[in-house]
Design a protein around this motif. Structure first.
Motif, short mmCIF file in Angstrom:
data_model
loop_
_atom_site.label_atom_id
_atom_site.label_comp_id
_atom_site.label_asym_id
_atom_site.label_seq_id
_atom_site.Cartn_x
_atom_site.Cartn_y
_atom_site.Cartn_z
N ARG A 31 6.98 -3.54 17.28
CA ARG A 31 6.64 -4.69 18.15
C ARG A 31 5.22 -5.17 17.87
O ARG A 31 4.99 -6.34 17.62
CB ARG A 31 6.71 -4.33 19.64
N PHE A 50 14.17 -12.34 17.89
CA PHE A 50 13.97 -11.34 18.95
C PHE A 50 12.56 -11.42 19.51
O PHE A 50 12.34 -11.36 20.72
CB PHE A 50 14.25 -9.96 18.34
N ARG A 53 10.39 -13.98 22.62
CA ARG A 53 10.07 -13.74 24.04
C ARG A 53 8.79 -12.94 24.20
O ARG A 53 8.04 -13.13 25.14
CB ARG A 53 11.25 -12.99 24.71
N TYR A 54 8.56 -12.00 23.26
CA TYR A 54 7.35 -11.17 23.35
C TYR A 54 6.11 -12.01 23.03
O TYR A 54 5.07 -11.86 23.67
CB TYR A 54 7.45 -9.99 22.37
N HIS A 64 3.93 -4.19 30.12
CA HIS A 64 5.04 -3.23 30.22
C HIS A 64 4.92 -2.16 29.12
O HIS A 64 4.95 -0.97 29.40
CB HIS A 64 6.39 -3.95 30.09
N GLY A 68 3.44 1.88 29.41
CA GLY A 68 4.65 2.70 29.29
C GLY A 68 4.52 3.73 28.18
O GLY A 68 4.90 4.89 28.35
N GLY A 113 11.45 -7.84 31.77
CA GLY A 113 12.82 -7.50 31.37
C GLY A 113 13.90 -8.26 32.11
O GLY A 113 14.95 -8.56 31.54
N TYR A 118 16.99 -10.06 26.24
CA TYR A 118 17.59 -10.54 24.99
C TYR A 118 19.11 -10.60 25.11
O TYR A 118 19.77 -11.47 24.59
CB TYR A 118 17.18 -9.58 23.87
N GLN A 123 22.19 -7.20 30.92
CA GLN A 123 20.99 -6.44 30.57
C GLN A 123 19.92 -6.62 31.66
O GLN A 123 19.24 -5.67 32.05
CB GLN A 123 20.44 -6.86 29.21
N VAL A 167 14.61 4.97 27.54
CA VAL A 167 14.28 3.82 26.71
C VAL A 167 14.52 4.13 25.23
O VAL A 167 14.97 3.28 24.47
CB VAL A 167 12.79 3.44 26.98
N ARG A 171 17.59 2.49 22.30
CA ARG A 171 17.44 2.09 20.88
C ARG A 171 18.50 2.80 20.02
O ARG A 171 19.00 2.23 19.07
CB ARG A 171 16.06 2.44 20.33
C1 HEM Z 1 8.09 4.28 30.77
C2 HEM Z 1 8.25 4.21 29.50
C3 HEM Z 1 8.66 2.95 28.77
C4 HEM Z 1 8.26 2.61 27.52
C5 HEM Z 1 7.34 3.41 26.64
C6 HEM Z 1 8.89 1.35 27.18
C7 HEM Z 1 8.73 0.70 25.97
C8 HEM Z 1 9.31 -0.49 25.62
C9 HEM Z 1 9.21 -1.11 24.33
C10 HEM Z 1 8.48 -0.52 23.13
C11 HEM Z 1 9.89 -2.28 24.38
C12 HEM Z 1 10.09 -3.24 23.21
C13 HEM Z 1 11.48 -2.98 22.66
C14 HEM Z 1 11.74 -3.35 21.21
O1 HEM Z 1 11.04 -4.14 20.61
O2 HEM Z 1 12.71 -2.78 20.66
C15 HEM Z 1 10.43 -2.40 25.72
C16 HEM Z 1 11.19 -3.44 26.17
C17 HEM Z 1 11.85 -3.43 27.37
N1 HEM Z 1 11.83 -2.45 28.33
FE1 HEM Z 1 10.71 -0.81 28.29
N2 HEM Z 1 9.67 0.95 28.22
C18 HEM Z 1 9.57 1.91 29.23
C19 HEM Z 1 10.24 1.91 30.43
C20 HEM Z 1 11.18 0.97 30.81
C21 HEM Z 1 11.98 1.02 32.01
C22 HEM Z 1 11.97 2.16 33.02
C23 HEM Z 1 12.74 -0.10 32.01
C24 HEM Z 1 13.74 -0.49 33.03
C25 HEM Z 1 14.97 -0.21 32.92
C26 HEM Z 1 12.41 -0.87 30.82
C27 HEM Z 1 12.95 -2.09 30.49
C28 HEM Z 1 12.66 -2.82 29.36
C29 HEM Z 1 13.24 -4.10 29.06
C30 HEM Z 1 14.25 -4.84 29.93
C31 HEM Z 1 12.73 -4.50 27.82
C32 HEM Z 1 13.03 -5.80 27.07
C33 HEM Z 1 14.15 -5.59 26.08
C34 HEM Z 1 14.44 -6.90 25.38
O3 HEM Z 1 13.77 -7.20 24.38
O4 HEM Z 1 15.30 -7.62 25.87
N3 HEM Z 1 11.48 -0.18 30.11
N4 HEM Z 1 10.06 -1.29 26.45
#
Ligand code: HEM
Length: 228
Positions: A31, A50, A53-54, A64, A68, A113, A118, A123, A167, A171
């Motif tokens: 990312r 993809f 949005r970011y 986020h 995280g 999110g 996406y 989702q 999370v 993937r």
């Molecule tokens: C606490 C540790 C967390 C970390 C380290 C984390 C990390 C990330 C990362 C790296 C992405 C980018 C994804 C990509 O490019 O493939 C992302 C997207 C996202 N995360 Fe998290 N996340 C965490 C927790 C959560 C939680 C608890 C939720 C809720 C269910 C969540 C919901 C989302 C959503 C909805 C996206 C957007 C996905 C999209 O591109 O549509 N995350 N997160």
């Protein structure tokens, strides 16, 4: 169950934890590598990609992702019993930092999110359900320890961590669905969110069923009141 089997299961669980954290770190790195140059130079991502949005919502997205990632890296230290017992003052101070990071990440999981998913409405719904579960678990873990209830503090922190770790599992499911061309990348996201995160809620509950209490952990700790 024999001691050796219990120890082997412990090792397997820790190995899975580090593997899933590594998966999340790889995707967070991708990312930053993809979005970073576009955000810094103020260039919009092109077409229906993809990263669109970011790049268009960098504050929501990175408030986020960054907290995280730090939460996920720091949490195993808090869960590692020997370290916790030896460095209890550190556990308390670091715990406040990680709690804040987790809460910020969770709030922006909802803020980014839900509106900018996406994979569409299903989702978004998964992000709302499991993002709220993550936030509620963290809040209840904090409330428990403020009341001196170490046992409940442990249980809610494990629940929160299980979802955060989920999370990485998302993937893996996206990789299976899209990699084997079962679904398109876009179609993979909603089922991967539901499967990955619900598997982790269940895994967390199974762990708590198997280990309702850590050895020697009292029902109510003889903690002196926490002084701010
Ligand atoms: C606490 C540790 C967390 C970390 C380290 C984390 C990390 C990330 C990362 C790296 C992405 C980018 C994804 C990509 O490019 O493939 C992302 C997207 C996202 N995360 Fe998290 N996340 C965490 C927790 C959560 C939680 C608890 C939720 C809720 C269910 C969540 C919901 C989302 C959503 C909805 C996206 C957007 C996905 C999209 O591109 O549509 N995350 N997160």
């Amino acid at each position: 169950m024999g001691w050796a089997v219990a120890r082997a299961i412990d090792m397997l669980v820790w190995a899975a934890i580090f593997l899933l954290i590594a998966v999340v770190l790889v995707f967070a790195g991708i990312r930053v590598g993809t979005d970073g140059p576009l955000i810094v130079t103020g260039t919009a991502a092109e077409g229906d990609t993809f990263e669109l949005r970011y790049v268009a919502n960098p504050w929501l997205a990175y408030l986020h992702i960054v907290p995280g990632v730090f939460y996920l890296i720091g949490a195993p230290l808090q869960l590692w019993r020997r370290f916790r017992e030896r460095h209890f003052a550190f556990h308390r101070r670091f715990g406040r930092v990680l709690l804040t990071l987790g809460l910020v990440s969770g709030v922006f999981a909802l803020g980014f999110g839900v509106p900018f998913s996406y994979g569409g409405a299903w989702q978004s719904l998964a992000a709302a359900v499991f993002g709220s579960w993550f936030l509620v678990s963290l809040a209840l873990a904090y409330r428990a320890i403020r009341g001196g209830d170490v046992r409940m503090h442990r249980r809610w922190m494990i629940r929160a961590f299980a979802v955060g770790l989920g999370v990485g599992m998302i993937r893996i499911w996206v990789g299976i669905f899209a990699g084997f061309q079962i679904l398109s990348l876009e179609e993979s996201f909603a089922p991967a969110f539901w499967l990955g995160l619900s598997m982790h809620v269940v895994a967390g509950e199974l762990w708590l069923w198997w280990r309702p209490n850590e050895d020697g952990l009292p029902r109510r700790a003889a903690l002196e009141p926490v002084v701010e």
